[in-house]
Design a protein around this motif. Structure first.
Motif, PDB file in Angstrom:
ATOM      1  N   VAL A 163      17.408  29.770  31.486  1.00  0.00           N
ATOM      2  CA  VAL A 163      16.173  29.156  30.997  1.00  0.00           C
ATOM      3  C   VAL A 163      16.265  27.642  30.959  1.00  0.00           C
ATOM      4  CG1 VAL A 163      14.658  28.921  28.982  1.00  0.00           C
ATOM      5  CG2 VAL A 163      15.514  31.178  29.653  1.00  0.00           C
ATOM      6  N   LEU A 164      17.411  27.132  30.538  1.00  0.00           N
ATOM      7  CA  LEU A 164      17.524  25.697  30.277  1.00  0.00           C
ATOM      8  C   LEU A 164      18.226  24.930  31.377  1.00  0.00           C
ATOM      9  CD1 LEU A 164      18.558  25.983  26.521  1.00  0.00           C
ATOM     10  CD2 LEU A 164      16.268  25.726  27.476  1.00  0.00           C
ATOM     11  N   GLY A 165      18.970  25.606  32.241  1.00  0.00           N
ATOM     12  CA  GLY A 165      19.690  24.901  33.284  1.00  0.00           C
ATOM     13  C   GLY A 165      20.870  24.131  32.724  1.00  0.00           C
ATOM     14  N   GLU A 166      21.373  23.203  33.511  1.00  0.00           N
ATOM     15  CA  GLU A 166      22.509  22.385  33.093  1.00  0.00           C
ATOM     16  C   GLU A 166      22.006  21.196  32.279  1.00  0.00           C
ATOM     17  OE1 GLU A 166      25.653  22.949  33.282  1.00  0.00           O
ATOM     18  OE2 GLU A 166      25.389  24.841  34.369  1.00  0.00           O
ATOM     19  N   HIS A 167      21.625  21.471  31.046  1.00  0.00           N
ATOM     20  CA  HIS A 167      21.047  20.432  30.212  1.00  0.00           C
ATOM     21  C   HIS A 167      22.124  19.704  29.415  1.00  0.00           C
ATOM     22  CE1 HIS A 167      21.159  24.161  27.905  1.00  0.00           C
ATOM     23  NE2 HIS A 167      21.351  23.399  26.840  1.00  0.00           N
ATOM     24  N   ASP A 168      21.726  18.621  28.770  1.00  0.00           N
ATOM     25  CA  ASP A 168      22.610  17.820  27.925  1.00  0.00           C
ATOM     26  C   ASP A 168      22.718  18.510  26.563  1.00  0.00           C
ATOM     27  OD1 ASP A 168      23.650  15.957  26.108  1.00  0.00           O
ATOM     28  OD2 ASP A 168      22.841  14.261  27.234  1.00  0.00           O
ATOM     29  N   TYR A 169      23.874  19.075  26.263  1.00  0.00           N
ATOM     30  CA  TYR A 169      24.022  19.843  25.030  1.00  0.00           C
ATOM     31  C   TYR A 169      23.955  18.953  23.785  1.00  0.00           C
ATOM     32  CZ  TYR A 169      25.070  24.057  27.637  1.00  0.00           C
ATOM     33  OH  TYR A 169      24.964  25.141  28.468  1.00  0.00           O
ATOM     34  N   ASP A 170      24.452  17.741  23.886  1.00  0.00           N
ATOM     35  CA  ASP A 170      24.353  16.829  22.741  1.00  0.00           C
ATOM     36  C   ASP A 170      22.893  16.534  22.430  1.00  0.00           C
ATOM     37  OD1 ASP A 170      27.062  16.668  22.409  1.00  0.00           O
ATOM     38  OD2 ASP A 170      27.285  14.847  23.608  1.00  0.00           O
ATOM     39  N   LEU A 171      22.102  16.296  23.484  1.00  0.00           N
ATOM     40  CA  LEU A 171      20.675  16.023  23.281  1.00  0.00           C
ATOM     41  C   LEU A 171      19.963  17.267  22.751  1.00  0.00           C
ATOM     42  CD1 LEU A 171      18.224  14.193  23.521  1.00  0.00           C
ATOM     43  CD2 LEU A 171      18.032  14.863  25.935  1.00  0.00           C
ATOM     44  N   ALA A 172      20.318  18.430  23.281  1.00  0.00           N
ATOM     45  CA  ALA A 172      19.698  19.670  22.807  1.00  0.00           C
ATOM     46  C   ALA A 172      19.972  19.876  21.324  1.00  0.00           C
ATOM     47  CB  ALA A 172      20.220  20.857  23.609  1.00  0.00           C
ATOM     48  N   LEU A 173      21.193  19.617  20.914  1.00  0.00           N
ATOM     49  CA  LEU A 173      21.562  19.763  19.513  1.00  0.00           C
ATOM     50  C   LEU A 173      20.773  18.800  18.645  1.00  0.00           C
ATOM     51  CD1 LEU A 173      23.603  21.450  17.874  1.00  0.00           C
ATOM     52  CD2 LEU A 173      25.155  19.497  18.013  1.00  0.00           C
ATOM     53  N   ALA A 174      20.639  17.559  19.105  1.00  0.00           N
ATOM     54  CA  ALA A 174      19.884  16.561  18.346  1.00  0.00           C
ATOM     55  C   ALA A 174      18.413  16.956  18.228  1.00  0.00           C
ATOM     56  CB  ALA A 174      20.006  15.197  19.021  1.00  0.00           C
ATOM     57  N   GLN A 175      17.856  17.506  19.305  1.00  0.00           N
ATOM     58  CA  GLN A 175      16.441  17.898  19.284  1.00  0.00           C
ATOM     59  C   GLN A 175      16.185  19.065  18.333  1.00  0.00           C
ATOM     60  OE1 GLN A 175      16.126  18.496  23.535  1.00  0.00           O
ATOM     61  NE2 GLN A 175      14.906  16.635  23.799  1.00  0.00           N
ATOM     62  N   LEU A 176      17.143  19.966  18.228  1.00  0.00           N
ATOM     63  CA  LEU A 176      16.962  21.133  17.374  1.00  0.00           C
ATOM     64  C   LEU A 176      17.314  20.850  15.915  1.00  0.00           C
ATOM     65  CD1 LEU A 176      18.431  23.795  19.820  1.00  0.00           C
ATOM     66  CD2 LEU A 176      16.067  23.733  19.000  1.00  0.00           C
ATOM     67  N   ILE A 177      18.425  20.169  15.692  1.00  0.00           N
ATOM     68  CA  ILE A 177      18.896  19.920  14.329  1.00  0.00           C
ATOM     69  C   ILE A 177      18.290  18.658  13.719  1.00  0.00           C
ATOM     70  CG2 ILE A 177      20.943  19.212  13.020  1.00  0.00           C
ATOM     71  CD1 ILE A 177      20.854  22.102  13.353  1.00  0.00           C
ATOM     72  N   GLY A 178      17.952  17.681  14.576  1.00  0.00           N
ATOM     73  CA  GLY A 178      17.451  16.397  14.085  1.00  0.00           C
ATOM     74  C   GLY A 178      16.344  16.502  13.045  1.00  0.00           C
ATOM     75  N   PRO A 179      15.286  17.290  13.294  1.00  0.00           N
ATOM     76  CA  PRO A 179      14.208  17.388  12.303  1.00  0.00           C
ATOM     77  C   PRO A 179      14.675  17.927  10.955  1.00  0.00           C
ATOM     78  CG  PRO A 179      13.486  18.240  14.431  1.00  0.00           C
ATOM     79  CD  PRO A 179      14.960  18.019  14.538  1.00  0.00           C
ATOM     80  N   LEU A 180      15.647  18.837  10.960  1.00  0.00           N
ATOM     81  CA  LEU A 180      16.146  19.395   9.708  1.00  0.00           C
ATOM     82  C   LEU A 180      16.895  18.346   8.899  1.00  0.00           C
ATOM     83  CD1 LEU A 180      17.573  22.807  11.001  1.00  0.00           C
ATOM     84  CD2 LEU A 180      15.228  22.248  10.333  1.00  0.00           C
ATOM     85  N   VAL A 181      17.760  17.606   9.580  1.00  0.00           N
ATOM     86  CA  VAL A 181      18.546  16.579   8.896  1.00  0.00           C
ATOM     87  C   VAL A 181      17.638  15.456   8.400  1.00  0.00           C
ATOM     88  CG1 VAL A 181      20.378  14.871   9.166  1.00  0.00           C
ATOM     89  CG2 VAL A 181      20.607  17.124  10.219  1.00  0.00           C
ATOM     90  N   PHE A 182      16.697  15.024   9.256  1.00  0.00           N
ATOM     91  CA  PHE A 182      15.785  13.955   8.844  1.00  0.00           C
ATOM     92  C   PHE A 182      14.980  14.363   7.616  1.00  0.00           C
ATOM     93  CE2 PHE A 182      11.500  12.166   8.860  1.00  0.00           C
ATOM     94  CZ  PHE A 182      11.796  10.808   8.758  1.00  0.00           C
ATOM     95  N   THR A 183      14.495  15.601   7.609  1.00  0.00           N
ATOM     96  CA  THR A 183      13.713  16.088   6.478  1.00  0.00           C
ATOM     97  C   THR A 183      14.520  16.026   5.193  1.00  0.00           C
ATOM     98  OG1 THR A 183      12.399  17.550   7.883  1.00  0.00           O
ATOM     99  CG2 THR A 183      12.483  18.086   5.548  1.00  0.00           C
TER     100      THR A 183
END
Length: 217
Positions: A163-183
């Motif tokens: 589904v995601l291909g060879e994506h940037d895992y660091d960026l993926a982690l930031a996109q998923l976790i970032g909103p939780l930490v910021f909140t």
């Protein structure tokens, strides 16, 4: 291998117990050498035989306070597993303020320049800074494992790669976790399941669109 002197082990435990209590009750500012030695009933010289600096001591205390990682869902499709994991992470972050404090401290603390590898060289900077780096890397690995390893077990599956291909895992982690930490850092209302579903849906939609565009080209 020579067994560790039990008296040395006991004194280290007393120091860590004291530092952990002070950290939990008053934050990093409360974990001073004088406060810890007074609380533990241990001499300063003894503290320095275990910890080369206050930074090393705080890092060791933080490592004790990092909660266990949430359970990674073993069944379901990519979306449902990501949603369940994100909901678990949201609860962990909301209920563990010291975890968030640790992340902030790691981001602002000293001796972080060589964090990129657990096997980074410790040459230079003297014995104290080398010890600091060891403890800081241990703490950083503990925090990173809470996030990265759990998500990697989902994102690095055959379905995730398809589904995601060879994506940037660091960026993926930031996109998923970032909103939780910021909140949590911004002391906003906690994000519930509906918000976690929206974060995952937006993430997957963006990734699929990017992968589709690449295939068209």
């Amino acid at each position: 291998m020579v067994d560790e002197d039990p008296r040395r082990a006991r004194s280290r435990t007393r120091l860590l117990d004291a530092a952990t209590r002070l950290l939990a009750e008053g934050g990093t500012d409360a974990v001073t050498i004088d406060a810890v030695t007074h609380e533990a009933g241990v001499a300063r010289a003894t503290l320095y035989r275990h910890f080369a600096s206050g930074t090393e001591l705080v890092a060791a205390a933080f490592a004790r306070l990092v909660p266990p990682a949430p359970v990674v869902p073993e069944t379901g499709d990519l979306r449902s597993r990501l949603v369940e994991l994100l909901v678990g992470q949201a609860r962990l972050i909301e209920n563990a303020p010291m975890h968030v404090t640790a992340m902030c401290w790691l981001g602002l603390g000293p001796a972080l320049g060589d964090y990129s590898s657990a096997a980074a060289s410790e040459s230079g900077g003297g014995e104290s800074s080398a010890a600091d780096r060891r403890e800081l890397r241990t703490l950083r690995r503990t925090v990173v494992e809470q996030y990265r390893e759990a998500f990697d077990r989902i994102l690095r599956t055959p379905e995730g790669l398809e589904v995601l291909g060879e994506h940037d895992y660091d960026l993926a982690l930031a996109q998923l976790i970032g909103p939780l930490v910021f909140t949590r850092l911004a002391t906003l209302s906690p994000l519930g399941r509906e918000a976690c579903e929206e974060i995952v849906d937006d993430f997957l939609a963006a990734r699929r669109m990017r992968e589709g565009g690449r295939r068209v080209r």
